[in-house]
Write a protein that holds these residues in place. Structure first.
Motif, mmCIF file in Angstrom:
data_model
loop_
_atom_site.group_PDB
_atom_site.id
_atom_site.type_symbol
_atom_site.label_atom_id
_atom_site.label_comp_id
_atom_site.label_asym_id
_atom_site.label_seq_id
_atom_site.Cartn_x
_atom_site.Cartn_y
_atom_site.Cartn_z
ATOM 1 N N THR A 158 0.648 9.517 12.446
ATOM 2 C CA THR A 158 -0.274 10.453 12.262
ATOM 3 C C THR A 158 -1.500 10.232 12.908
ATOM 4 O O THR A 158 -2.439 10.776 13.754
ATOM 5 C CB THR A 158 -0.607 10.897 10.776
ATOM 6 O OG1 THR A 158 0.770 11.409 10.381
ATOM 7 C CG2 THR A 158 -1.673 11.959 10.629
ATOM 8 N N GLU A 159 -2.088 8.824 12.481
ATOM 9 C CA GLU A 159 -2.952 8.119 12.998
ATOM 10 C C GLU A 159 -3.304 8.237 14.731
ATOM 11 O O GLU A 159 -4.179 8.534 15.178
ATOM 12 C CB GLU A 159 -3.484 6.866 12.385
ATOM 13 C CG GLU A 159 -3.715 6.736 11.134
ATOM 14 C CD GLU A 159 -3.905 5.360 10.148
ATOM 15 O OE1 GLU A 159 -4.064 4.374 11.085
ATOM 16 O OE2 GLU A 159 -3.517 5.597 9.250
ATOM 17 N N THR A 160 -2.209 7.718 15.197
ATOM 18 C CA THR A 160 -2.035 7.656 16.648
ATOM 19 C C THR A 160 -2.068 9.041 17.053
ATOM 20 O O THR A 160 -2.675 9.220 18.209
ATOM 21 C CB THR A 160 -0.664 6.920 16.998
ATOM 22 O OG1 THR A 160 -0.578 5.965 16.476
ATOM 23 C CG2 THR A 160 -0.335 6.894 18.585
ATOM 24 N N PHE A 161 -1.452 9.954 16.502
ATOM 25 C CA PHE A 161 -1.561 11.426 17.192
ATOM 26 C C PHE A 161 -2.870 12.075 17.094
ATOM 27 O O PHE A 161 -3.435 12.463 18.141
ATOM 28 C CB PHE A 161 -0.799 12.337 16.337
ATOM 29 C CG PHE A 161 -0.786 13.817 16.605
ATOM 30 C CD1 PHE A 161 -0.215 14.307 17.595
ATOM 31 C CD2 PHE A 161 -1.741 14.380 15.875
ATOM 32 C CE1 PHE A 161 -0.386 15.795 18.181
ATOM 33 C CE2 PHE A 161 -1.905 16.028 16.073
ATOM 34 C CZ PHE A 161 -1.040 16.518 17.275
ATOM 35 N N LEU B 60 9.015 4.319 5.283
ATOM 36 C CA LEU B 60 8.844 5.790 6.198
ATOM 37 C C LEU B 60 7.455 6.529 5.835
ATOM 38 O O LEU B 60 6.783 6.678 6.719
ATOM 39 C CB LEU B 60 9.877 6.683 5.789
ATOM 40 C CG LEU B 60 9.911 7.748 6.336
ATOM 41 C CD1 LEU B 60 10.681 7.575 7.718
ATOM 42 C CD2 LEU B 60 10.904 8.805 5.656
ATOM 43 N N LEU B 61 6.953 6.415 4.829
ATOM 44 C CA LEU B 61 5.540 6.810 4.502
ATOM 45 C C LEU B 61 4.480 5.925 5.561
ATOM 46 O O LEU B 61 3.481 6.699 6.071
ATOM 47 C CB LEU B 61 5.100 6.739 3.173
ATOM 48 C CG LEU B 61 3.691 7.233 2.650
ATOM 49 C CD1 LEU B 61 3.708 8.771 2.844
ATOM 50 C CD2 LEU B 61 3.656 7.075 1.025
ATOM 51 N N GLU B 62 4.630 4.682 5.418
ATOM 52 C CA GLU B 62 3.629 4.141 6.404
ATOM 53 C C GLU B 62 3.807 4.337 7.588
ATOM 54 O O GLU B 62 2.999 4.414 8.447
ATOM 55 C CB GLU B 62 3.932 2.754 6.037
ATOM 56 C CG GLU B 62 2.794 1.608 6.734
ATOM 57 C CD GLU B 62 3.112 0.245 6.777
ATOM 58 O OE1 GLU B 62 2.266 -0.707 6.454
ATOM 59 O OE2 GLU B 62 4.438 -0.272 6.677
ATOM 60 N N LYS B 63 5.086 4.474 8.131
ATOM 61 C CA LYS B 63 5.478 4.668 9.513
ATOM 62 C C LYS B 63 4.914 6.025 9.932
ATOM 63 O O LYS B 63 4.194 6.557 11.059
ATOM 64 C CB LYS B 63 6.726 4.847 9.826
ATOM 65 C CG LYS B 63 7.361 3.420 10.207
ATOM 66 C CD LYS B 63 8.766 3.496 10.476
ATOM 67 C CE LYS B 63 9.586 2.183 10.286
ATOM 68 N NZ LYS B 63 10.881 1.840 10.281
ATOM 69 N N GLU C 231 0.763 -1.291 0.111
ATOM 70 C CA GLU C 231 -0.013 0.083 -0.029
ATOM 71 C C GLU C 231 0.816 1.185 0.103
ATOM 72 O O GLU C 231 0.801 2.110 -0.880
ATOM 73 C CB GLU C 231 -0.931 -0.007 1.068
ATOM 74 C CG GLU C 231 -1.834 1.251 1.203
ATOM 75 C CD GLU C 231 -2.894 1.253 2.552
ATOM 76 O OE1 GLU C 231 -3.244 2.321 2.721
ATOM 77 O OE2 GLU C 231 -3.270 0.035 2.968
ATOM 78 N N PRO C 232 1.698 1.496 0.839
ATOM 79 C CA PRO C 232 2.549 2.721 0.785
ATOM 80 C C PRO C 232 3.402 2.794 -0.528
ATOM 81 O O PRO C 232 3.814 3.974 -0.856
ATOM 82 C CB PRO C 232 3.514 2.596 2.232
ATOM 83 C CG PRO C 232 3.343 1.277 2.661
ATOM 84 C CD PRO C 232 2.133 0.546 2.016
#
Length: 186
Positions: A126-129, A118-121, A75-76
């Motif tokens: 971002t989702e966690t934030f 890196l994009l996936e991380k 996906e990423p």
């Protein structure tokens, strides 16, 4: 030492074998994200469909004719290909020099996989934030939102109807709560 193929290699195999079920899965997982990115970056829904389709064809060609092996999640990787393709398209439309020819646009090297990982991380962070941010109280959300707009803190305090000292203290407390939630993964 080469990395072994990622389990998501199955998506490339599905593209090459024209496996409609798995290709449908790719569309469900990725098309909406590509559309959001392109709409956010001055494109239309039609642009998004075109870029997504062209990117899938590019990935298919790389998998079929150049034996592309994924060492990162699919996906990423696909989102990165779409993003590069769209940024190149924007440059073409604005009659600016295009930095990459179509041939080099999909140059896949370890850096591509690293960027995709890196994009996936970053997406996960971002989702966690955002999840942590949503758990904050309304006042904390308001203070952090205003503070992130880049205005002087004195002006933010005035806008929110609080003293500068209160704003600094409360912002510090709110940020500490937010950081703690993010570090503890909520």
């Amino acid at each position: 030492m080469s990395k072994s193929p990622h389990p998501d290699q199955r998506y490339l195999i599905a593209l090459v074998n024209n496996d409609a079920g798995v290709i449908n899965e790719i569309y469900k997982k990725c098309a909406g994200k590509v559309k959001s990115f392109i709409l956010f970056n001055n494109g239309s829904a039609d642009d998004a469909e075109d870029i997504f389709q062209e990117s899938l064809v590019d990935v298919y060609n790389q998998a079929k004719y150049k034996k592309l092996e994924l060492t990162c999640p699919f996906e990423p990787f696909l989102l990165l290909v779409c993003k590069r393709k769209w940024l190149n398209e924007i440059k073409k439309r604005s009659i600016l020099p295009v930095t990459k020819s179509d041939d080099s646009l999909l140059h896949v090297g370890e850096d591509t996989f690293e960027q995709a990982e890196l994009l996936e991380k970053q997406q996960e962070q971002t989702e966690t934030f955002l999840k942590a941010f949503e758990k904050l109280g309304d006042r904390c959300k308001e203070i952090i939102t205003w503070s992130m707009k880049g205005e002087a803190q004195e002006k933010v305090a005035e806008t929110l109807g609080v003293t500068y000292g209160y704003l600094r203290k409360k912002k510090s407390e709110c940020m500490a709560s937010l950081i703690k939630m993010v570090q503890n993964k909520l």
